[in-house]
Design a protein around this motif. Structure first.
Motif, PDB file in Angstrom:
ATOM      1  N   GLU A  37      -2.594  30.161  45.531  1.00 40.47           N
ATOM      2  CA  GLU A  37      -3.120  31.050  44.497  1.00 40.47           C
ATOM      3  C   GLU A  37      -3.097  32.457  45.097  1.00 40.47           C
ATOM      4  N   ASN A  39      -4.705  35.027  45.543  1.00 42.96           N
ATOM      5  CA  ASN A  39      -6.002  35.712  45.493  1.00 42.96           C
ATOM      6  C   ASN A  39      -6.494  36.075  46.886  1.00 42.96           C
ATOM      7  N   LYS A 272     -10.335  31.751  51.525  1.00 45.18           N
ATOM      8  CA  LYS A 272      -9.961  33.119  51.164  1.00 45.18           C
ATOM      9  C   LYS A 272     -11.161  33.885  50.650  1.00 45.18           C
TER      10      LYS A 272
HETATM   11 MG    MG Z   1      -8.401  28.496  45.857  1.00 43.28          MG
END
Ligand code: MG
Ligand code: ATP
Length: 556
Positions: A37, A39, A272
């Motif tokens: 992802e 992000n 993250k």
């Molecule tokens: Mg994730």
């Protein structure tokens, strides 16, 4: 793509599944994928997944796709997308196809319509809290929403209106109609589409309904023809839903989901979200801060791609979670650089030494091998004269027993140069030692004993007049406690306030040619990397990657 110098991956249960599936003819060729992802930046945990997915394809002559899982409308991801591509390549891997999950929104929408038409999905008016409450618990069956009985036509019309933007966020959702009494809570009519009036970085304002991960992911895998969809353990209970979506959405390709334990490392936070907090709250200087467990941080610190790959292969792939000692990564760095990094002498906390019986105008040079383990690394000339720097810790005025370095009256070897004996200690007004006076024995040239007399200590040094100044950064773990607590932000209390120490040291003159990203072994201090970001016109900054010694050993 293969990396020859790398260690081989031991057999593991995923390899066995793949081998079996190829043998039985279930799949002719495998296709894996790495689906981040966008992000945040990739971290060493992602490296484990990358090495596993790309490694399988390498080994079984298959392919691996890089797919950005961007089904969540989030902003400002281009920095993350670019960094992820860069990091995967830097690790030594090349994807077959590059995809964005958001490019499949049309296809996903069509598949949702298939479900509705088959009476397997319905629009539900319950809000998030009610849905949670109706879902029940492990011991209590769920309760059916009255909307479950809506007709196909009604659902088609309502879903169309959801898509048209006629409802507000959260006002309605589309749910799979599976089984509210299932022992697997994931199957109790999971939400598969939600309303979000948010612009998407790829599709703009085209959509105001977005698919949920559990619905989107299997469709993404199936569209691409992924054969083995490898994910972390927390998705194990989602697998029945994954299979349900593939089957009921009538996907042509049938991928197989396989779960493995995610990587955890001592003294390291690895999600993250948490890493972003460390960045946003300025505990570190960006995602690529050399203390971060991100690929970008590890690279800037000086870890090599081979050391990270070898680490990921050595930790193995298992079903059970465990915490890997961070020293294991250090081990693989030393293992890689031992053969590659040139040696040099660097004084990090300088103390001036004057050799009082050495002629004032004289300079001589010693020819030194750049790497005793690798003759092809060549030699260099190391200058020597009357004024030198040694390490402050290599002198003690009142040494304890078994201190074999310099102290008044004691003789040591200056590595590769001469025997010197301390004759005088010069102090400032506050009593701090600021300079040492020594005498040398000209007959010990090259650091060899002239008459069989022994010295116990060998210390390193740098010639003062030709020394190069450099900033040297030493690191300690960023996080003080051993293991990361899931889901909590208490890790912020465990951030080490002393994780960075900045020193101004002296290096051999040869080091003026050191290039950003070049790695060296500083005698007795460890492995160092020229920081590619902080290096300036006349400035050299070195990051200590790891120190030389560790009690940690790996059986080969
Ligand atoms: Mg994730
Ligand atoms: P994070 O919580 O750090 O955001 P994530 O799992 O949400 O992790 P994704 O970008 O969705 O991150 O992950 C991409 C791939 O990397 C997934 O297949 C995921 O399983 C894998 N992955 C992420 N973290 C780890 C880890 N610590 N160990 C092994 N694989 C991981």
């Amino acid at each position: 793509m293969s990396n020859n110098s790398d260690t081989k991956v031991a057999s593991n249960f995923i390899k066995n599944i793949v081998a079996e599936d190829l043998k039985s003819g279930k799949y002719k060729e495998i296709l894996t994928r790495f689906p981040p992802e966008p992000n945040g930046y990739l971290h060493i945990g992602h490296a484990k997944s990358i090495v596993l997915n790309f490694g399988l394809a390498d080994e079984f002559n298959g392919k691996t796709n890089l797919r950005f899982d961007d089904t969540n409308p989030i902003k400002e991801d281009t920095e993350y997308v670019e960094s992820i591509k860069e990091d995967v390549k830097w690790l030594g891997y090349d994807w077959d196809e590059l995809h964005f999950a958001s490019n499949y929104f049309d296809e996903m929408y069509k598949r949702a319509l298939i479900l509705i038409k088959k009476g397997e999905a319905y629009v539900c008016d319950l809000n998030a809290d009610e849905i949670r409450e109706y879902r029940g618990t492990l011991t209590k069956p769920g309760k059916e929403s009255t909307d479950r009985n809506r007709t196909v036509d009604e659902n088609l019309e309502l879903f169309q209106k959801m898509r048209n933007g006629e409802f507000k966020d959260g006002e309605k959702v589309l749910r799979a109609k599976i089984d509210m009494a299932s022992p697997n809570i994931n199957l109790r009519d999971p939400v598969i589409y939600r309303i979000a009036h948010t612009e998407h970085q790829n599709t703009g304002n085209k959509w105001c309904v977005y698919p949920m991960y559990d619905f989107a992911h299997p469709i993404e895998d199936a569209i691409e023809g992924v054969t083995h969809s490898i994910c972390t353990l927390e998705f194990e209970d989602h697998r029945p839903l994954y299979d349900w979506v593939v089957r009921e959405c009538e996907m042509e390709n049938v991928p197989k989901q396989i779960e493995f334990a995610r990587l955890n490392i001592t003294n390291t936070v690895m999600s993250k979200r948490k890493l972003k907090k460390l960045v946003d709250e300025k505990f570190v200087d960006g995602w690529d801060d050399p203390r971060m467990p991100t690929i970008a941080g590890l690279r800037r610190r000086g870890f090599t791609a081979a050391s990270i790959r070898n680490f990921c292969k050595a930790i193995g792939v298992a079903k059970a979670s465990s915490i890997v000692d961070s020293q294991m990564l250090d081990y693989f760095l030393r293992d890689d650089l031992e053969k590659k990094a040139p040696r040099t002498m660097a004084v990090l906390r300088p103390l001036k030494v004057i050799i009082t019986n050495y002629p004032e105008e004289k300079t001589e040079t010693f020819k030194v091998e750049n790497n005793p383990d690798d003759p092809s690394a060549g030699t260099r000339e190391v200058p020597f004269s009357r004024e030198l720097y040694i390490e402050q810790e290599d002198f003690m005025e009142n040494p304890p027993k078994k201190y074999y370095r310099l102290f008044p009256g004691n003789e040591v070897r200056l590595k590769g140069a001469y025997f010197v004996k301390c004759s005088d200690v010069i102090k400032d007004a506050n009593g701090n030692v600021v300079e040492l006076h020594c005498t040398y024995d000209p007959a010990s040239r090259g650091g060899n004993s002239p008459d069989g007399r022994k010295v116990r200590g060998t210390i390193h040094w740098v010639n003062a007049s030709t020394a190069i100044k450099a900033e040297v950064r030493l690191y300690e773990p960023l996080i003080l406690d051993e293991s990361e607590e899931q889901g909590s932000d208490s890790f912020l209390d465990n951030v080490n306030p002393n994780s960075l120490e900045i020193l101004n040291g002296f290096l051999e003159p040869e080091m003026k040619n050191a290039q950003p990203g070049e790695k060296f072994q500083f005698f007795r201090h460890g492995y160092f990397n020229v920081d590619p970001k902080l290096a300036g016109e006349d400035k050299l900054v070195f990051n200590r990657i790891v120190s030389l010694k560790s009690s940690f050993k790996i059986k080969k």
